[in-house]
Design a protein around this motif. Structure first.
Motif, PDB file in Angstrom:
ATOM      1  N   SER A 103       1.955  10.345  -3.669  1.00  0.00           N
ATOM      2  CA  SER A 103       0.951  10.774  -3.736  1.00  0.00           C
ATOM      3  C   SER A 103       0.308  11.223  -5.056  1.00  0.00           C
ATOM      4  CB  SER A 103       0.913  12.352  -3.055  1.00  0.00           C
ATOM      5  OG  SER A 103       1.743  13.254  -3.920  1.00  0.00           O
ATOM      6  N   VAL A 157       5.429   9.399  -0.314  1.00  0.00           N
ATOM      7  CA  VAL A 157       5.150   9.108   1.166  1.00  0.00           C
ATOM      8  C   VAL A 157       5.178   7.737   1.406  1.00  0.00           C
ATOM      9  CG1 VAL A 157       3.218   9.337   2.561  1.00  0.00           C
ATOM     10  CG2 VAL A 157       3.241  11.016   0.682  1.00  0.00           C
ATOM     11  N   MET A 197      -3.050  17.679  -0.916  1.00  0.00           N
ATOM     12  CA  MET A 197      -1.566  17.240  -1.166  1.00  0.00           C
ATOM     13  C   MET A 197      -1.251  17.338  -2.725  1.00  0.00           C
ATOM     14  SD  MET A 197       0.902  15.951   0.505  1.00  0.00           S
ATOM     15  CE  MET A 197       2.266  14.766   0.534  1.00  0.00           C
ATOM     16  N   LEU A 225       2.194  14.285   6.313  1.00  0.00           N
ATOM     17  CA  LEU A 225       2.189  14.575   4.966  1.00  0.00           C
ATOM     18  C   LEU A 225       2.597  16.005   4.480  1.00  0.00           C
ATOM     19  CD1 LEU A 225      -1.331  12.936   3.948  1.00  0.00           C
ATOM     20  CD2 LEU A 225       0.756  11.754   3.745  1.00  0.00           C
TER      21      LEU A 225
END
Lengths: 353, 353, 353, 353
Positions: free
Chosen positions: A75, A35, A29, A139
């Motif tokens: 993230s 997120v 990611m 995600l």
């Protein structure tokens, strides 16, 4: 390795149907992406059993816990591990099946492969494994959103009933997740009839990505078609996949199916947004064939470990049509595949997308 | 990485259509397996252009040279590199297309992906890339033969004409490579008609593996269905794939499509030999949708690099129906996929197969 | 797979010492980079045998042929395959060794691994395999040059003689490839003495990358140290590697070896340019331990296939000290590793570097 | 991908030092192997902080929870996920360091890589990440035990004090984990002195595998040396690795360092059990250079995010010498590497080992 998908956006699921829990690690990611755990939960709720009369009545709240990789809502670029505990696992429903190989199931193949298996609820072959895929898909969606890519999907066929429209806003308004409200009603009837007959029915799920720029994918072994095909056929109970015109094109001529591009837009989309394995700027369109659920209540002949046969009536709580619950999974696998293709294109050109 | 297929039996192709040559490196061929170069050449001859009136008239002898990995007729367990020189490359046929994006082709997507391209004959997107796959497939066949696995295939549909029989011995006896001699004649007429109209026609190729024991493949991300799906959809001009009952199952009930196993044999094969992603001991059956060739002689509107459009008539020598030449390629990709699954199962269990 | 290095800049070598040829496929070279075949040849000439009295007298012109991936002097972004034919392969020098396992060599281990081997000149274990690495390294250098990264290297120790200076411009001026002209002379004497005694001598090669920005590499399993370590220890005859202060740091305190960074530059470089697995902006410095060549003319006791022993005097033409020829190989492996790390960082951040 | 190690026995760690927990997924554990959770816990207890005055006083019980892949005490052949919660994370110790780049640490490199970071305790770069490695290592050990392979290790040098003996049974009897009881006492004094001076000291850890048959590893890119080198250099604070004779061989002649094999046993082991990248049947011996811990209490100059400098005294609870705690980690990484090589050899030959 056999539980991983992707090369740069790598999704690895774990967990058996009746073990402590199921989950996923997403390695790759990109950092700095906002997120929301609530957004992940929202997708899991779409996949969750017990949503309507059309799906299995197994009760799982499927609350996700994020174990790593997020910091202050963003993230970190490090692996994001997510865990969902198994709650309503009625393992004893499966005691009778300990030495039985159910028809259509992976029981026999699994036993031959490993020499050992967790017979409770399909173990690793259970649809429950897709919890991790959907969490990872959330995600991937968040990552793709930063470059304007969005994935939608719905059930477009149940038995012989086909959707005539693609109104994606309609999908969450009916339990079939059909983008055609009228067709959805007929589909629901077909599914309930199958359920009442202790049987199951097949169908087709379509997923579409908008906003994919030209240039994602590869010309040979890892064509975007190939990666999407693998993604879809890795979903339990799928037995076919087609891109754009798909099998219907096999009856046509090149003069009919060559998409003309006027420099601005495509006048048709037989290619399903992928030319020679590489996205061409049009919508990416994929359809996946979902077989009838193999778990049915009707009496069936089954093989036993000793080598004989027996008659079984599967007692667990199962889906009469898997399509409604395949929708979020197929969307997730498409998002994961595209996130991976996106990162690979970034590596190739050193540009944002 | 994007030109490689497989994890333990790793096939990496190289070469542009109009460059010095095309070829392949196979890393992971087990040691001690007898390999005849003549057998590799035989498969390449099946793929070669100019075999009949039904295929492109480009003349290539496609003589393979083995550069490494064989010693005294036996595989060493080291990489086997194979090279085929390009001979009859009429690059100037393509001069006019230098700044044109042909409809249906990868031209535009390729330009957007790389920012640079070899416009001559499709470069890397050319069907010529499959030379390496077929050479690698011959090695995979030799490896699989040691454990009793064999792959066959044929054209089972051209336009709306479908084969009624699966007589695999018939395949090499007709230029369509159809396992049904009667259907082959009608198919040939359909293809010649398309050719005469400067058009092309689609079709379906089926490949079947016999002798695959139960236990190859995986339950989740790398299901055997998924790997075969990726293998097939990595072949140029394919837009769909189905395993066993495939899309037809979507209209059926579970009580009809659950393959009953009586402990010895399956009474049906809707699963196409794969249950829950793992081979179940039955024949592995895969069908692939082949779109009509995008290179056609008919006048078409094409985009140009500047942003405008132009009318083109493609002059190269092309296949009016790609199916006959897809057959050895699809067989090869199936053999490669199965060889890889075989080696992975050997790693898992430490047994010969 | 076992012949590949890298994840995005993937280098796969092939070829046996006494087979038709050796070569490499580089999959992942970014498109649009100017590549001169002469520059590739120049690097191969540095690796070539027979350059001076200090190296093996095997005569190979090692002319490279580029088979794919370049078009009008520019990389296409597709696999670049390169081939060098074997010319001066005196296979009969090895007839006597057919059933002998030479001490220090891979003969016995290879036989146990594969059950079959090409006994001529080490087959795949020969230093000749590094031809492909050096050709690939030339591409990696060309790619890295576009972002200002340069790799240099030299022999910094032979036997007990150590270089005192790091004048990289000196390297190509002496046959030892030592960055210290004075030390080079002593080293040459040590090497010639070993040669005259039909023996060999070990040494240390150092490689340095300048211009690497902070941020390449990873914090855990694929630390840049780990990738460089694997790169170096994949070179034949290497048995140790250290980054920056390396083993010398094990005798020191943290207060001595913590590199102070004043916001602009590092006041020391014990970390060798890598902190926590990630490049930190300083020069990347790696040293590799090169064992004495195992092929020596002196009489030695060797095992035989039957289980006994014999006395052998190896007759081939071998290097008394491998360091001078390891230099271009070690530089190449460093360039390949950094090119890969660069592309991975591009994937992560979507920026040029 | 950057958090994974191995190709068939794939270990993927996750977790930040001060996040909810740390853990690992092991994908590729062969099925049917007895695994005791207590054995995993025992290894984690060896790695745990707070074991003696020589290590950090951070208190973590590090209780492992197995989330999947085991059933009735036996591995299923599916991914085994394991989780350890973070308990004693004093995040506020790190508040003052939020905008400071500590000398020797990964802080600056991490910020440049990701553009965002969890500054608390090193985040992902923390030694705490190795919890997952040790848990995975316990599985690798269980797998290797089925084919007679065992891994041991110990601290063989601290500062300038070197162990003279290799009595592996001694290791767990002293807090330095030194296989030489007498040397251990001196080493302990050296470490305590460093601690009292708010400083740290480096050292060397050696790991040894017994029972490895000839034939594991590969001749070129994935030499066993290279894989072990990567394994060791992926451990935090390591800056060098050597196999067998290692750097000491660079001062020697081939006639001294060629291991003579009399058909039954090796008369020396300069190769460290690996010839030409492939195990040769002798003990596999690897040494790793451990730098002095970068976290020290002494005042140091550090860069700040703005571009200036500041003076810091690191307040956390840190290890004055990391070696004792590196021992189980290095053993684990060796076991993981060998388990992977074992499975690859099984794939190649289709035999148990």
């Amino acid at each position: 390795m056999s539980s991983s998908f992707g090369r740069l956006f790598v999704v690895t699921t774990f967990g058996e149907s009746h073990g402590p829990g199921v989950g996923v690690v997403v390695d790759g990611m990109p950092p700095g992406i906002a997120v929301e755990v609530a957004a992940i939960q929202r997708e899991l709720d779409r996949r969750r059993p017990g949503q309507s009369a059309l799906t299995t009545q197994r009760q799982e709240t499927d609350q996700v816990e994020v174990l790593s990789g997020l910091f202050e809502g963003v993230s970190l670029g490090t692996p994001i591990a997510m865990l969902v505990r198994n709650a309503d696992a009625r393992s004893k429903d499966y005691e009778a099946l300990k030495q039985v190989f159910r028809p259509g199931h992976a029981d026999y193949a699994t036993q031959e492969k490993y020499g050992v298996r967790d017979h409770r609820g399909g173990g690793r072959s259970s649809g429950r494994e897709t919890v991790g895929r959907v969490a990872a898909g959330a995600l991937a969606r968040a990552a793709l959103a930063t470059v304007g890519v969005r994935v939608v999907g719905g059930t477009v066929q149940v038995g012989t009933v086909a959707a005539k429209r693609r109104d994606w806003d309609e999908v969450e308004k009916n339990p079939v997740r059909c983008p055609d409200a009228a067709a959805a009603q007929v589909m629901a009837e077909v599914i309930l009839k199958a359920r009442d007959e202790k049987d199951s029915i097949g169908g087709v799920v379509e997923v579409v990505a908008t906003g994919v720029p030209a240039g994602w994918g590869d010309p040979t072994m890892t064509k975007l078609d190939a990666l999407l095909g693998a993604a879809m056929l890795s979903i339990p109970a799928t037995k076919g996949v087609e891109i754009g015109g798909g099998f219907a094109m096999t009856e046509r001529h090149g003069s009919e199916t060559n998409d003309v591009f006027d420099g601005t837009r495509y006048l048709s989309n037989f290619a399903g947004g992928i030319s020679g394995g590489i996205s061409n700027g049009a919508e990416v369109v994929v359809r996946v064939a979902v077989r009838p659920a193999t778990s049915i209540g009707k009496p069936q002949t089954a093989a036993t470990e000793g080598g004989g046969t027996t008659t079984i009536e599967i007692k667990g709580r199962h889906d009469p049509c898997i399509c409604p619950r395949v929708v979020p999974v197929a969307e997730s696998m498409m998002a994961i595949t595209l996130a991976d293709a996106w990162l690979r294109q970034r590596a190739l050109r050193g540009r944002e997308r």
